[in-house]
Design a protein around this motif. Structure first.
Motif, PDB file in Angstrom:
ATOM      1  N   HIS A  30       0.806  -1.231   0.000  1.00 37.13           N
ATOM      2  CA  HIS A  30       0.000   0.000   0.000  1.00 37.13           C
ATOM      3  C   HIS A  30       0.837   1.278   0.000  1.00 37.13           C
ATOM      4  N   SER A  31       2.146   1.145  -0.254  1.00 38.07           N
ATOM      5  CA  SER A  31       3.048   2.311  -0.280  1.00 38.07           C
ATOM      6  C   SER A  31       2.859   3.182   0.956  1.00 38.07           C
ATOM      7  N   SER A  32       2.816   2.519   2.102  1.00 34.00           N
ATOM      8  CA  SER A  32       2.628   3.219   3.379  1.00 34.00           C
ATOM      9  C   SER A  32       3.901   3.105   4.221  1.00 34.00           C
ATOM     10  N   PRO A  33       4.002   3.886   5.280  1.00 36.54           N
ATOM     11  CA  PRO A  33       5.204   3.838   6.109  1.00 36.54           C
ATOM     12  C   PRO A  33       5.394   2.475   6.781  1.00 36.54           C
ATOM     13  N   SER A  34       6.656   2.102   6.936  1.00 40.47           N
ATOM     14  CA  SER A  34       7.019   0.938   7.743  1.00 40.47           C
ATOM     15  C   SER A  34       7.582   1.475   9.058  1.00 40.47           C
ATOM     16  N   PHE A  35       7.364   0.756  10.134  1.00 44.91           N
ATOM     17  CA  PHE A  35       7.778   1.218  11.460  1.00 44.91           C
ATOM     18  C   PHE A  35       7.937   0.005  12.358  1.00 44.91           C
ATOM     19  N   PRO A  36       8.706   0.125  13.434  1.00 48.27           N
ATOM     20  CA  PRO A  36       8.860  -1.006  14.358  1.00 48.27           C
ATOM     21  C   PRO A  36       7.545  -1.307  15.080  1.00 48.27           C
ATOM     22  N   PRO A  37       7.266  -2.581  15.342  1.00 47.74           N
ATOM     23  CA  PRO A  37       6.061  -2.900  16.112  1.00 47.74           C
ATOM     24  C   PRO A  37       6.174  -2.340  17.524  1.00 47.74           C
ATOM     25  N   HIS A  38       5.092  -1.710  17.973  1.00 50.17           N
ATOM     26  CA  HIS A  38       5.115  -1.086  19.302  1.00 50.17           C
ATOM     27  C   HIS A  38       3.699  -0.760  19.760  1.00 50.17           C
ATOM     28  N   ALA A  39       3.543  -0.656  21.064  1.00 49.27           N
ATOM     29  CA  ALA A  39       2.321  -0.126  21.664  1.00 49.27           C
ATOM     30  C   ALA A  39       2.714   1.160  22.359  1.00 49.27           C
ATOM     31  N   THR A  40       2.083   2.259  21.996  1.00 54.63           N
ATOM     32  CA  THR A  40       2.431   3.546  22.589  1.00 54.63           C
ATOM     33  C   THR A  40       1.915   3.595  24.026  1.00 54.63           C
ATOM     34  N   LEU A  41       2.841   3.811  24.943  1.00 58.36           N
ATOM     35  CA  LEU A  41       2.523   3.907  26.360  1.00 58.36           C
ATOM     36  C   LEU A  41       2.128   5.331  26.723  1.00 58.36           C
ATOM     37  N   PRO A 105      -3.487  11.466  30.580  1.00 55.81           N
ATOM     38  CA  PRO A 105      -3.410  10.405  29.559  1.00 55.81           C
ATOM     39  C   PRO A 105      -4.030  10.861  28.245  1.00 55.81           C
ATOM     40  N   LYS A 106      -3.236  10.792  27.172  1.00 52.47           N
ATOM     41  CA  LYS A 106      -3.711  11.150  25.834  1.00 52.47           C
ATOM     42  C   LYS A 106      -3.268  10.061  24.865  1.00 52.47           C
ATOM     43  N   THR A 107      -3.623   8.846  25.171  1.00 54.34           N
ATOM     44  CA  THR A 107      -3.256   7.730  24.307  1.00 54.34           C
ATOM     45  C   THR A 107      -4.554   7.084  23.813  1.00 54.34           C
ATOM     46  N   PRO A 108      -5.098   7.602  22.701  1.00 52.72           N
ATOM     47  CA  PRO A 108      -6.361   7.066  22.186  1.00 52.72           C
ATOM     48  C   PRO A 108      -6.255   5.574  21.891  1.00 52.72           C
ATOM     49  N   GLU A 109      -7.347   4.880  22.136  1.00 55.33           N
ATOM     50  CA  GLU A 109      -7.421   3.435  21.896  1.00 55.33           C
ATOM     51  C   GLU A 109      -6.362   2.666  22.686  1.00 55.33           C
ATOM     52  N   PHE A 110      -5.934   3.202  23.831  1.00 55.63           N
ATOM     53  CA  PHE A 110      -4.930   2.490  24.629  1.00 55.63           C
ATOM     54  C   PHE A 110      -5.567   1.255  25.225  1.00 55.63           C
ATOM     55  N   PRO A 111      -4.910   0.149  25.199  1.00 60.61           N
ATOM     56  CA  PRO A 111      -3.649  -0.139  24.522  1.00 60.61           C
ATOM     57  C   PRO A 111      -3.886  -0.726  23.129  1.00 60.61           C
ATOM     58  N   HIS A 112      -3.017  -0.361  22.194  1.00 61.72           N
ATOM     59  CA  HIS A 112      -3.100  -0.902  20.840  1.00 61.72           C
ATOM     60  C   HIS A 112      -1.721  -0.953  20.201  1.00 61.72           C
ATOM     61  N   LEU A 113      -1.609  -1.743  19.130  1.00 58.67           N
ATOM     62  CA  LEU A 113      -0.386  -1.868  18.354  1.00 58.67           C
ATOM     63  C   LEU A 113      -0.772  -1.684  16.888  1.00 58.67           C
ATOM     64  N   SER A 114      -0.398  -0.556  16.306  1.00 56.32           N
ATOM     65  CA  SER A 114      -0.745  -0.289  14.906  1.00 56.32           C
ATOM     66  C   SER A 114       0.043  -1.205  13.982  1.00 56.32           C
ATOM     67  N   ILE A 115      -0.619  -1.618  12.896  1.00 52.87           N
ATOM     68  CA  ILE A 115       0.076  -2.408  11.879  1.00 52.87           C
ATOM     69  C   ILE A 115      -0.004  -1.729  10.509  1.00 52.87           C
ATOM     70  N   TYR A 116      -0.763  -0.626  10.418  1.00 52.07           N
ATOM     71  CA  TYR A 116      -0.853   0.129   9.167  1.00 52.07           C
ATOM     72  C   TYR A 116      -1.118   1.583   9.496  1.00 52.07           C
ATOM     73  N   TYR A 117      -0.263   2.460   8.937  1.00 51.36           N
ATOM     74  CA  TYR A 117      -0.485   3.902   8.978  1.00 51.36           C
ATOM     75  C   TYR A 117      -0.942   4.311   7.585  1.00 51.36           C
ATOM     76  N   GLY A 118      -2.120   4.896   7.483  1.00 50.53           N
ATOM     77  CA  GLY A 118      -2.605   5.343   6.186  1.00 50.53           C
ATOM     78  C   GLY A 118      -4.034   5.813   6.262  1.00 50.53           C
TER      79      GLY A 118
END
Length: 189
Positions: A30-41, A105-118
């Protein structure tokens, strides 16, 4: 975006390899960004120093992140993500970080791990992941490949300014192994 604290799988683990493979596969298709797997704390203002972050986290324990379901979201950075089960340990860590650093706390949908930015194709991506058996339901939760959870042993401090490929890890804080005494059950004599 500023600075973020990321819970990450060990880079050499099968969880990291599996999740990174899914992220990169979607990125290429999908020509989207690649990034390390992570859950934003947490997302932090730049005024918080690495010393403050280290002091806040150095006494905290490693935490297990268990996958709950895959969902789509309304924002670029939460287009397709894995919802993480909000365990008491993870909730306590989240609360501790925000209280210690005096943040709301400003972490929407906490906790989550994104797999696609787009912005486009998220429903198609979700459907393809399920059809291809990459993500499947097991006992009321999900698996990504053969992975249904990972142990976050460290927190990465990431400077998130610009495009995702421009973000940089500016620090890493190791979390302590869980207190073995708290997990030992006493057996009646």
């Amino acid at each position: 975006m500023g600075t973020s604290l990321w819970l990450v799988p060990q880079p050499s683990s099968s969880a990291a390899a599996t999740l990174q493979g899914v992220i990169e596969s979607i990125s290429k298709a999908h020509s989207s960004p690649s990034f390390p797997p992570h859950a934003t704390l947490a997302s932090l203002p730049e005024s918080i120093s690495l010393a403050e972050i280290n002091s806040c986290l150095s006494s905290q324990e490693q935490v297990m992140l268990s996958f709950e379901q895959v969902r789509t979201g309304p924002t670029f950075y939460q287009s397709v993500f894995i919802a993480i089960q909000p365990s008491p340990q993870l909730s306590q860590l989240h609360q501790h970080v925000h209280e210690s650093l005096r943040l709301q706390p400003k972490t929407p949908e906490f906790p989550h791990l994104s797999i696609y930015y787009g912005d486009e194709g998220k429903d198609e991506i979700l459907q393809k992941l399920q059809e291809d058996g990459i993500i499947h339901k097991v006992d009321g939760a999900i698996k990504v490949g053969d992975i249904r959870e990972f142990l976050a042993m460290e927190v990465w401090v990431v400077y998130c300014v610009g495009k995702p490929e421009e973000w940089s890890v500016i620090g890493k804080v190791a979390l302590k192994p869980p207190n073995s005494y708290s997990s030992i059950r006493q057996t009646p004599m």
